[in-house]
Write a protein that holds these residues in place. Structure first.
Motif, PDB file in Angstrom:
ATOM      1  N   ALA A  41     -39.988  31.657  56.774  1.00 52.02           N
ATOM      2  CA  ALA A  41     -40.810  30.460  56.985  1.00 52.02           C
ATOM      3  C   ALA A  41     -40.517  29.457  55.864  1.00 52.02           C
ATOM      4  N   ARG A  42     -41.089  28.256  56.001  1.00 49.87           N
ATOM      5  CA  ARG A  42     -40.845  27.202  55.005  1.00 49.87           C
ATOM      6  C   ARG A  42     -42.143  26.456  54.708  1.00 49.87           C
ATOM      7  N   CYS A  43     -43.138  27.171  54.210  1.00 46.88           N
ATOM      8  CA  CYS A  43     -44.427  26.529  53.925  1.00 46.88           C
ATOM      9  C   CYS A  43     -44.275  25.575  52.740  1.00 46.88           C
ATOM     10  N   LYS A  44     -44.924  24.427  52.848  1.00 48.92           N
ATOM     11  CA  LYS A  44     -44.761  23.437  51.776  1.00 48.92           C
ATOM     12  C   LYS A  44     -45.557  23.810  50.523  1.00 48.92           C
ATOM     13  N   PHE A  45     -46.505  24.725  50.664  1.00 47.00           N
ATOM     14  CA  PHE A  45     -47.289  25.120  49.477  1.00 47.00           C
ATOM     15  C   PHE A  45     -46.731  26.369  48.817  1.00 47.00           C
ATOM     16  N   CYS A  99     -56.460  32.852  54.752  1.00 52.22           N
ATOM     17  CA  CYS A  99     -56.261  31.486  55.245  1.00 52.22           C
ATOM     18  C   CYS A  99     -56.346  30.513  54.070  1.00 52.22           C
ATOM     19  N   ASN A 100     -55.264  29.792  53.825  1.00 49.98           N
ATOM     20  CA  ASN A 100     -55.307  28.774  52.781  1.00 49.98           C
ATOM     21  C   ASN A 100     -56.089  27.564  53.266  1.00 49.98           C
ATOM     22  N   LEU A 101     -56.935  27.053  52.400  1.00 53.37           N
ATOM     23  CA  LEU A 101     -57.627  25.804  52.712  1.00 53.37           C
ATOM     24  C   LEU A 101     -56.658  24.664  52.427  1.00 53.37           C
ATOM     25  N   LYS A 103     -52.288  24.856  42.478  1.00 55.65           N
ATOM     26  CA  LYS A 103     -51.648  23.526  42.379  1.00 55.65           C
ATOM     27  C   LYS A 103     -50.249  23.645  41.776  1.00 55.65           C
ATOM     28  N   VAL A 104     -49.343  24.250  42.569  1.00 58.62           N
ATOM     29  CA  VAL A 104     -47.994  24.518  42.041  1.00 58.62           C
ATOM     30  C   VAL A 104     -47.006  23.383  42.330  1.00 58.62           C
ATOM     31  N   ASN A 105     -47.359  22.444  43.210  1.00 61.83           N
ATOM     32  CA  ASN A 105     -46.455  21.321  43.490  1.00 61.83           C
ATOM     33  C   ASN A 105     -47.271  20.137  44.019  1.00 61.83           C
ATOM     34  N   ASP A 106     -46.598  19.008  44.305  1.00 62.50           N
ATOM     35  CA  ASP A 106     -47.318  17.797  44.730  1.00 62.50           C
ATOM     36  C   ASP A 106     -48.058  18.023  46.041  1.00 62.50           C
ATOM     37  N   TYR A 107     -47.423  18.750  46.984  1.00 61.09           N
ATOM     38  CA  TYR A 107     -48.070  19.011  48.275  1.00 61.09           C
ATOM     39  C   TYR A 107     -49.418  19.708  48.042  1.00 61.09           C
ATOM     40  N   CYS A 108     -49.415  20.725  47.180  1.00 65.31           N
ATOM     41  CA  CYS A 108     -50.651  21.470  46.922  1.00 65.31           C
ATOM     42  C   CYS A 108     -51.694  20.585  46.247  1.00 65.31           C
ATOM     43  N   ARG A 109     -51.242  19.737  45.339  1.00 63.64           N
ATOM     44  CA  ARG A 109     -52.209  18.866  44.657  1.00 63.64           C
ATOM     45  C   ARG A 109     -52.816  17.872  45.649  1.00 63.64           C
ATOM     46  N   GLU A 110     -51.975  17.334  46.556  1.00 67.95           N
ATOM     47  CA  GLU A 110     -52.478  16.346  47.530  1.00 67.95           C
ATOM     48  C   GLU A 110     -53.369  16.995  48.580  1.00 67.95           C
ATOM     49  N   ARG A 111     -53.038  18.216  48.969  1.00 68.22           N
ATOM     50  CA  ARG A 111     -53.764  18.871  50.067  1.00 68.22           C
ATOM     51  C   ARG A 111     -54.835  19.845  49.583  1.00 68.22           C
ATOM     52  N   TYR A 112     -55.065  19.864  48.288  1.00 64.63           N
ATOM     53  CA  TYR A 112     -56.026  20.819  47.719  1.00 64.63           C
ATOM     54  C   TYR A 112     -57.441  20.548  48.255  1.00 64.63           C
ATOM     55  N   VAL A 113     -58.116  21.596  48.669  1.00 62.92           N
ATOM     56  CA  VAL A 113     -59.510  21.494  49.121  1.00 62.92           C
ATOM     57  C   VAL A 113     -60.352  22.378  48.202  1.00 62.92           C
ATOM     58  N   ASP A 114     -61.302  21.774  47.536  1.00 64.94           N
ATOM     59  CA  ASP A 114     -62.161  22.545  46.650  1.00 64.94           C
ATOM     60  C   ASP A 114     -63.242  23.257  47.475  1.00 64.94           C
TER      61      ASP A 114
END
Ligand code: SF4
Length: 294
Positions: free
Chosen positions: A43-47, A175-177, A210-221
């Motif tokens: 797979a190629r998940c962006k996170f 499940c990742n938020l 928060k390992v990359n920009d995608y994770c930082r932008e899509r992070y849900v607290d």
């Protein structure tokens, strides 16, 4: 607590997590041994914390793996379980099969073997069918196949969510938020109902690291999702380890069917007490630092 193996110190938890009014209690010396059989994935998940590095591990040193197991046991350290992980383990099936073969023999036959897998691609599901797994963690980041295909960056087949001949009773789904996908109470509720429809017993919701920009932008607290307002979701306990990680546990009741639910948030991605990682070449403590133990 520090313990010496192979003439190097490793750090083990000496106390349980705090929860409710219960104070942390002393616990025996134990580790979770993660065995990374490959960096590659189907797979190629962006996170993905593997980033773009999808290189194969050239040579997996099996002798060294069992030396690690022997050393831990000889030092009186309990191996809670061996977690076979990646990348995606099923792309390195020869290596995994060789580990399983050895794990079936004395004195290793009673070791708890756990598989971490993305769970939805044909090779991943083939691996999940092997009887030797004591337990399996599978990622399941949405209930909709087309959304899952977007998240995984690959097209999933019509049959992916049927889990044919897979014992889902030993599977823990996580499940990742992710903003734009499962990111609000209604979607959390949909995921829980979906898990119950699959007859899963346990589902976790995990905040992105928060390992990359995608994770930082899509992070849900977690605070954005008010779990207390989700109908029929009952809080059971909360555990935490200071500022390193926090988890809350719940039971969800849907028409008399019960699902265990947990939420896990790692405030410190480098937290690694009692976790060892063997990558086929070296044993390290934790997942991010280059602290070679052996
Ligand atoms: S399934 Fe896991 S290892 Fe594979 S790309 Fe996604 S996050 Fe990375």
């Amino acid at each position: 607590m520090y313990v010496v193996i192979f003439n190097n110190h490793i750090q083990l938890k000496s106390m349980s997590c705090a929860y409710g009014h219960c104070q942390p209690q002393p616990i025996p010396k134990a580790v979770n041994l993660f065995v990374k059989v490959t960096d590659c994935c189907n797979a190629r998940c962006k996170f993905c914390s593997n980033g773009q590095s999808h290189s194969a591990i050239s040579k997996f040193n099996h002798v060294k793996l069992w030396e690690v197991v022997d050393e831990l046991r000889n030092k009186g350290i309990i191996i809670n379980r061996i977690n076979i992980t990646g990348g995606e383990p099923s792309v390195a099936s020869d290596t995994v099969n060789q580990i399983l073969e050895k794990a079936a023999s004395e004195p290793y036959h009673n070791i708890h073997l756990h598989l971490n897998t993305n769970g939805l691609l044909p090779a991943s599901q083939e691996m999940m069918r092997l009887a030797r797994w004591n337990s399996i963690s599978m990622s399941l980041h949405h209930y909709d196949r087309s959304k899952l295909s977007e998240i995984y960056g690959v097209s999933l087949s019509d049959k992916a969510l049927e889990f044919d001949n897979i014992d889902l009773q030993k599977v823990n789904a996580s499940c990742n938020l992710v903003r734009g996908y499962i990111d609000n109470p209604a979607e959390v509720e949909n995921m829980m109902k979906f898990a119950i429809s699959l007859k899963l017993l346990r589902l976790g919701f995990v905040a992105l690291m928060k390992v990359n920009d995608y994770c930082r932008e899509r992070y849900v607290d977690f605070d954005e999702i008010n779990f207390t307002y989700i109908p029929h979701l009952y809080f059971t306990e909360s555990r935490n380890r200071g500022t390193d990680c926090k988890c809350s546990n719940y039971l969800y009741n849907h028409n008399g069917k019960i699902l265990e639910v947990y939420m896990r948030n790692y405030a410190n991605p480098n937290y690694c007490e009692s976790s060892l990682l063997y990558d086929g070449q070296y044993l390290r403590q934790g997942f991010h630092d280059d602290n070679i133990i052996y």
